[in-house]
Design a protein around this motif. Structure first.
Motif, short mmCIF file in Angstrom:
data_model
loop_
_atom_site.label_atom_id
_atom_site.label_comp_id
_atom_site.label_asym_id
_atom_site.label_seq_id
_atom_site.Cartn_x
_atom_site.Cartn_y
_atom_site.Cartn_z
N PHE A 24 0.68 -1.10 -0.05
CA PHE A 24 -0.11 -0.04 0.09
C PHE A 24 0.96 1.21 0.03
O PHE A 24 0.71 2.41 -0.69
CB PHE A 24 -0.71 0.07 1.25
CG PHE A 24 -1.72 1.07 1.24
CD1 PHE A 24 -2.76 1.52 0.50
CD2 PHE A 24 -1.35 2.41 2.36
CE1 PHE A 24 -3.40 2.62 0.64
CE2 PHE A 24 -1.98 3.47 2.57
CZ PHE A 24 -3.23 3.59 1.52
N PHE A 25 2.07 1.36 0.79
CA PHE A 25 2.91 2.57 0.81
C PHE A 25 3.83 2.56 -0.38
O PHE A 25 3.75 3.62 -0.70
CB PHE A 25 3.72 2.35 2.23
CG PHE A 25 3.03 3.07 3.24
CD1 PHE A 25 3.08 4.34 3.72
CD2 PHE A 25 2.34 2.20 4.14
CE1 PHE A 25 2.51 4.84 4.99
CE2 PHE A 25 1.58 2.49 5.23
CZ PHE A 25 1.85 4.12 5.59
N LEU A 26 4.10 1.52 -1.04
CA LEU A 26 4.68 1.75 -2.20
C LEU A 26 3.77 2.19 -3.48
O LEU A 26 4.04 2.95 -4.27
CB LEU A 26 5.25 0.37 -2.57
CG LEU A 26 6.54 0.00 -1.66
CD1 LEU A 26 7.02 -1.62 -2.12
CD2 LEU A 26 7.53 0.95 -1.70
N TYR A 33 4.83 9.95 -7.11
CA TYR A 33 5.82 10.30 -8.12
C TYR A 33 5.24 10.54 -9.32
O TYR A 33 5.92 11.73 -10.21
CB TYR A 33 6.62 9.00 -8.38
CG TYR A 33 7.82 8.84 -9.56
CD1 TYR A 33 8.77 9.83 -9.48
CD2 TYR A 33 7.54 8.33 -10.88
CE1 TYR A 33 9.69 9.68 -10.50
CE2 TYR A 33 8.07 8.36 -11.94
CZ TYR A 33 9.38 9.17 -11.78
OH TYR A 33 10.20 9.49 -12.81
N ILE A 34 4.09 9.96 -9.82
CA ILE A 34 3.28 10.41 -11.01
C ILE A 34 2.88 11.79 -10.85
O ILE A 34 2.87 12.42 -11.79
CB ILE A 34 2.31 9.19 -11.23
CG1 ILE A 34 2.89 7.95 -11.54
CG2 ILE A 34 1.48 9.83 -12.41
CD1 ILE A 34 3.91 7.87 -12.72
N PHE A 35 2.05 11.80 -9.75
CA PHE A 35 1.36 13.13 -9.75
C PHE A 35 1.98 14.46 -9.32
O PHE A 35 1.66 15.70 -9.33
CB PHE A 35 0.10 13.07 -9.32
CG PHE A 35 -0.98 11.80 -9.92
CD1 PHE A 35 -1.37 12.30 -11.06
CD2 PHE A 35 -1.08 10.67 -9.35
CE1 PHE A 35 -2.25 11.53 -11.84
CE2 PHE A 35 -1.90 9.75 -10.12
CZ PHE A 35 -2.33 10.17 -11.49
N ASP A 69 9.54 6.09 -2.75
CA ASP A 69 9.56 4.71 -2.18
C ASP A 69 10.11 4.77 -0.70
O ASP A 69 9.51 4.30 0.19
CB ASP A 69 10.34 3.83 -3.23
CG ASP A 69 9.39 3.17 -4.34
OD1 ASP A 69 8.48 3.61 -4.24
OD2 ASP A 69 10.09 2.42 -4.96
N ASN A 70 11.43 5.30 -0.76
CA ASN A 70 12.15 5.35 0.40
C ASN A 70 11.26 6.40 1.41
O ASN A 70 11.27 5.98 2.61
CB ASN A 70 13.48 6.07 0.32
CG ASN A 70 14.46 5.68 1.60
OD1 ASN A 70 14.40 4.55 2.05
ND2 ASN A 70 15.29 6.49 2.00
N LEU A 71 10.62 7.52 1.06
CA LEU A 71 10.01 8.30 2.02
C LEU A 71 8.89 7.57 2.51
O LEU A 71 8.51 7.58 3.59
CB LEU A 71 9.60 9.71 1.37
CG LEU A 71 8.74 10.47 2.21
CD1 LEU A 71 9.40 11.07 3.35
CD2 LEU A 71 8.16 11.76 1.37
#
Length: 295
Positions: A24-26, A33-35, A69-71
């Motif tokens: 879910f978090f990914l 990233y997209i928006f 992803d890392n955040l």
């Protein structure tokens, strides 16, 4: 996100299996990233600033993508750690490297000033220091949303850790260091002119906090860099690095300058070896180079 909505979401997510929470978090990271073009742009500006033409565009794009992803995974750690026992933490961070640097400092009667950065799993790192090494005082910047700040502090004050807001924090740190308590300071935040000195960071002149060097020099404490990282996103390692020496000559400013530069060099070495783990999404250099964010 409203505070009450956050609490509801937390309960729902923590009722899910661990793998489902991570997916879910990914997924949220992918949406971001997209928006959210703003932070894609900031990350690319930071990469262009530090690496210029020495890094291919495709590599920069991969790093920007991974930053989201890392955040998200750092936020996931905040959710999960609130329910950790010490045994849970030891299972999560199953490997500790070079802890002898800490025990040797204490054997010499020194308190420890841990320095770290927004690198890899920094939220897990804060908790790991408290649970696997010793409780620390963590310095943070006050948030506009005070309810969320309270939620955040509750998660950072695990295993004996104490969170202190950065305004006029040095005097409070001094009192605790005199009593032998450790502190943890992030050295990669944007700061104003009064809070730091100029160091060379990957060929750029930037301002960095002098607090670790000042505390270590004045109170004979040890500066020990530390961070938590993972190769597979499942098994984590807490790594301590060789202590940074602080000289005690008649030139106090030169002593602090040298020790602060050594901290910048430590972080630069991490970024050169594996740049993707740094938090590229924040405007780290806006105080010294505001023009890079206005292109």
């Amino acid at each position: 996100m409203g505070y009450k909505a956050l609490l509801i979401l937390e309960k729902i997510l923590m009722a899910l299996p661990k793998k489902a929470r991570k997916k879910f978090f990914l997924f949220l990271a992918w949406l971001g990233y997209i928006f959210v073009k703003k932070y894609r742009t900031i990350a690319m500006q930071n990469l262009d600033f530090l690496f210029l033409d020495t890094m291919r565009l495709e590599e920069k794009k991969k790093i920007v993508r991974y930053s989201f992803d890392n955040l998200a995974l750092n936020f996931l750690h905040l959710l999960e750690m609130h329910r950790y026992s010490l045994e849970d933490l030891q299972a999560k961070v199953s490997k500790v490297e070079n802890h002898h640097y800490v025990t040797e400092a204490h054997a010499d009667g020194k308190a420890v000033v841990y320095v770290s950065a927004h690198y890899a799993s920094w939220e897990l790192g804060n908790t790991s220091l408290g649970g696997l090494s010793e409780p620390i005082i963590g310095v943070y910047k006050q948030l506009k949303n005070r309810e969320y700040e309270k939620w955040l502090i509750e998660r950072r004050e695990l295993f004996g850790n104490v969170a202190m807001e950065k305004t006029n924090v040095v005097k409070r740190l001094i009192r605790n260091i005199k009593n032998g308590m450790a502190c943890g300071i992030l050295i990669d935040t944007n700061i104003n002119v009064k809070e730091g000195i100029i160091v060379d960071f990957m060929g750029k002149s930037i301002r960095q906090t002098t607090v670790p060097a000042y505390l270590a020099r004045k109170f004979n404490a040890a500066i020990i860099p530390a961070n938590v990282s993972s190769e597979d996103g499942e098994n984590y390692t807490l790594t301590f690095y060789k202590p940074i020496e602080v000289e005690h000559t008649e030139d106090i400013e030169a002593d602090i300058q040298k020790a602060t530069q050594a901290q910048a060099d430590w972080l630069a070495d991490l970024l050169k070896k594996e740049p993707k783990h740094w938090f590229w999404l924040h405007r780290r250099f806006k105080g010294d180079y505001p023009e890079i964010y206005t292109k």
